[in-house]
Scaffold this motif. Structure first.
Motif, short mmCIF file in Angstrom:
data_model
loop_
_atom_site.label_atom_id
_atom_site.label_comp_id
_atom_site.label_asym_id
_atom_site.label_seq_id
_atom_site.Cartn_x
_atom_site.Cartn_y
_atom_site.Cartn_z
N ALA A 158 0.84 -1.21 0.00
CA ALA A 158 0.00 0.00 0.00
C ALA A 158 0.87 1.25 0.00
CB ALA A 158 -0.93 -0.01 1.21
N GLY A 197 0.89 3.98 -2.91
CA GLY A 197 0.27 5.24 -2.49
C GLY A 197 -1.22 5.10 -2.30
N LEU A 198 -1.65 3.97 -1.75
CA LEU A 198 -3.08 3.73 -1.52
C LEU A 198 -3.44 4.02 -0.07
CD1 LEU A 198 -3.53 0.38 -3.48
CD2 LEU A 198 -4.28 2.66 -4.19
N SER A 199 -4.62 4.56 0.11
CA SER A 199 -5.12 4.81 1.45
C SER A 199 -5.33 3.46 2.14
CB SER A 199 -6.44 5.56 1.34
OG SER A 199 -7.04 5.63 2.59
#
Lengths: 329, 403
Positions: free
Chosen positions: B180, B184-186
């Motif tokens: 993640a 760059g994922l929430s």
């Protein structure tokens, strides 16, 4: 041999030096490919300082800058880069696009593709959006920032700035401080600078530090002063207030107390340490004006200048195959 | 009308695995011996004869996919449009599978699944609801969850819960970790799961209710369930093949087919899931069938909807677990048929005389490749696209009638 001493452009020909169709991120690039792009950008730095800045290698090429997220400086930088190379540059702003009418991103990509763009520059608020478009179109796609994911040309221009000012990237102690969690600039820089053998330290309050960041070959710190010890480069990030929701830090005043770069704090770094910021700056929050405007140490305006050169290099390299440049078939 | 299956490899969660015959009379199993029977004889030539699969917690009625996957009974989640929170809607849902499929509605535990007001559980039970559930979400208000558990206990209904602290997972599309971070994922911490499980187990223990966690996916979550079972708490849990076979690395390249809820976890958590499968902590293996069309999946990862089609692939992936020696074959059918039937209060899932003749015939060795473009499901969004598997359903019987 440090990665930054590697000069494969001299020994590799044509597309071997950069075999990628798109530039969606720094991830996936080999150190010599990053160096190749920096070498290519180098020639445009001097050229851009001449009175006659124009080049015609992209004559007849249509460059679409599709910006689904607001941007002034990145859009302008890509526009100037394309125009200096002779491309027909078209800007598509999300506010004017059919995205507002509910069209999906893929439909937009297919539309751009049908218009026979030769290169598409994308900025989008969602991580991975650029990859999604790159998978659907026939022309090269250049990532101008996607969500929290990557901003590869920013990392390249930062690397070019460091290389020019410090002479080398390998072995430099580079401190990246700020909202690392939400920063695509930080991610791309971590990838690029560690690939080029720099020692990278990232600094943020733990609320703004991504999980498992140490697995990206960087050292995380929550104490800015400790991280700054012996730093060659201090790279500040913008505190992205629009993504904070008020819960990540107590206040900008407190943030400045712990993470603001002031002349006093900068004394922890090496005396000749370089100060960088991707802009736009929140003066008095992450950086004090005294530091930002100290031309002996601040490379902030130089970063903007390098941005145009890097983007010219990327547009040139990515379109070589389509333009039939010898060795790039 | 009678049926006699001969030369079958009988697999029963209760009596184990053996070669023999099975006789069906009408819609029930009549005998599991080579008793004489009038009517048709089907020589299975050594193929597996097992209880039809009871798929606990599917999100869509997808008859073609269920038929392909050997699923005879479906516990339908309340997250429908409209929500299963009204007796009329529950009754209609229960009818929708006929004649070839049993649909067992799982009613919303709170009105509109909003987590505020109790639903009419007893009335919906009369209309055919077999359990109540919090749906895709967690009930944030502990007071409401306590009332849900207490009232469901009064009605004799199991509560099927989603176990993730919604305050921690708000806006997240992945589990915190290297993948993640690189993408760059929430992301939310995996801790969101054990936090929710700990609260709900404490409330279950206090109220004396029966609680089933539809999916447990973390090492800490399994440990809490394991300890609660040792204390005698009436808690069970399930898992889907995705969390047994895949870790968060499957999200690399922003593959939206791997966008699931709960999100894919770390390799350590995946190994913990396999261990929990082996030691009996996991009770149910279900498909989590949630087919999503391209309009929900052909989007940037963070904007895409979570969920995957799973009915087509559930059995083949389950047989893969047997092949890899994580499970025995009869235990697999406890997970696929008997245990989910018990959660729903159904007397099925065994090869026992008197039980409904819901049966499947399987060739466990037939190879095939999962192909997202050629699935029976309403949409081919599977994270297992391209995976070679073994095991196909040859015949499927509901109430002694082949469908």
């Amino acid at each position: 041999m440090p990665a930054s001493d590697h000069r494969p452009a001299a020994v590799l020909n044509g597309s071997e030096a950069f075999p990628h169709r798109h530039l969606t991120g720094i991830a996936g690039l080999q150190p010599h490919e990053i160096m190749f792009l920096l070498d290519e950008a180098e020639q445009w730095v001097e050229r851009n300082r001449d009175r006659a800045k124009s080049d015609h290698r992209l004559d007849g090429i249509t460059q679409i800058n599709a910006f689904f997220e607001n941007s002034t400086r990145t859009l302008l930088s890509f526009e100037i880069a394309g125009k200096r190379l002779g491309a027909d540059v078209v800007n598509m702003h999300a506010a004017q696009s059919s995205v507002k009418k509910g069209e999906t991103l893929i439909d937009t990509a297919m539309t751009l593709n049908a218009m026979r763009a030769d290169v598409i520059v994308i900025r989008h608020g969602s991580s991975g959006a650029v990859q999604l478009i790159a998978d659907k179109v026939n022309c090269p796609v250049l990532n101008a920032g996607d969500g929290w994911h990557e901003h590869p040309t920013q990392a390249l221009l930062d690397a070019l700035t460091i290389r020019r000012r410090r002479g080398d990237i390998a072995g430099q102690r580079i401190v990246i401080c700020g909202d690392v969690l939400h920063s695509r600039v930080a991610r791309s820089n971590m990838l690029a600078l560690t690939a080029l053998a720099a020692e990278v330290r990232v600094v943020a309050p733990s609320t703004l530090m991504p999980a498992a960041v140490d697995r990206m070959a960087v050292t995380p710190f929550t104490d800015f002063d400790a991280a700054l010890e012996g730093a060659d480069v201090v790279m500040m990030l913008r505190l992205q207030n629009e993504r904070m929701n008020g819960a990540f830090i107590p206040s900008t005043r407190e943030y400045h107390l712990r993470y603001g770069l002031t002349p006093e704090r900068l004394q922890h770094a090496r005396p000749d340490a370089l100060v960088m910021h991707p802009g736009p700056m929140n003066r008095g929050v992450e950086i004090s004006s005294e530091v930002a405007d100290d031309t002996a140490r601040s490379a902030i305006t130089e970063q903007v200048e390098m941005g145009v050169a890097v983007r010219m290099a990327c547009l040139d390299v990515l379109t070589r195959r389509a333009r039939g440049v010898e060795g790039w078939a | 009308m009678s049926l006699r299956f001969t030369d079958a490899r009988l697999v029963c969660p209760e009596s184990g695995e053996r070669n023999g015959d099975l006789v069906v009379a009408g819609d029930e199993i009549a005998a599991t011996t080579s008793a004489e029977a009038e009517g048709e004889t089907i020589d299975l030539g050594g193929a597996i004869l097992a209880p039809g699969i009871v798929d606990l917690g599917a999100f869509a009625i997808d008859k073609a996919a269920f038929a392909f996957g050997g699923i005879v009974r479906v516990g339908l989640m309340p997250d429908q449009s409209p929500v299963l929170d009204d007796p009329g809607i529950v009754q209609r849902a229960a009818m929708m599978g006929k004649p070839d499929l049993w649909i067992h509605p799982i009613a919303a535990a709170t009105q509109a699944l909003a987590g505020r007001d109790l639903s009419e559980m007893a009335t919906m039970q009369q209309a055919g609801a077999r359990a109540v559930s919090t749906g895709r979400t967690w009930i944030e208000d502990s007071g409401v969850m306590r009332k849900v558990l207490g009232y469901a206990r009064d009605c004799g209904l199991t509560v099927i819960a989603h176990a993730e602290d919604g305050r921690l997972t708000r806006g997240a599309v992945a589990t915190e970790g290297e993948t993640a971070t690189r993408l760059g994922l929430s992301a939310a911490p995996a801790l969101a799961e054990p936090l929710a499980i700990a609260r709900d187990i404490a409330l279950t223990e206090e109220t004396g209710a029966r609680l089933h966690f539809r999916q447990v996916t973390t090492a800490a979550g399994f440990e809490l369930v394991r300890q609660a079972k040792r204390r005698g708490v009436a808690v069970t849990c399930g898992v889907t093949p995705a969390h047994l076979f895949l870790s968060d690395i499957a999200m690399s390249d922003f593959r939206t087919f791997a966008h699931l809820s709960p999100p894919l976890r770390s390799e350590e958590d995946r190994q913990a899931a396999l261990a929990a499968l082996a030691d009996g902590t996991i009770d149910v293996l279900s498909s989590g069938h949630d087919p999503r069309g391209p309009e929900a999946k052909r989007l940037p990862f963070a904007d895409s909807a979570p969920g995957a089609a799973g009915a087509d692939t559930l059995l083949a992936l389950g047989l893969g677990l047997v092949r890899d020696e994580h499970l025995t074959l009869d235990r697999l059918f406890a997970l696929l048929a008997r245990n989910p039937a018990e959660v729903l209060g159904l007397d099925t899932g065994l090869l026992r005389p008197g039980q409904p003749a819901d049966l499947i015939v399987i060739d466990p060795d037939r190879p095939w490749r999962i192909d997202a473009d050629r699935m029976a499901a309403q949409a081919g969004n599977t994270p297992f696209d391209g995976l070679p598997v073994q095991g196909r359903v040859l015949k499927r019987f509901k109430g002694g009638v082949e469908h």
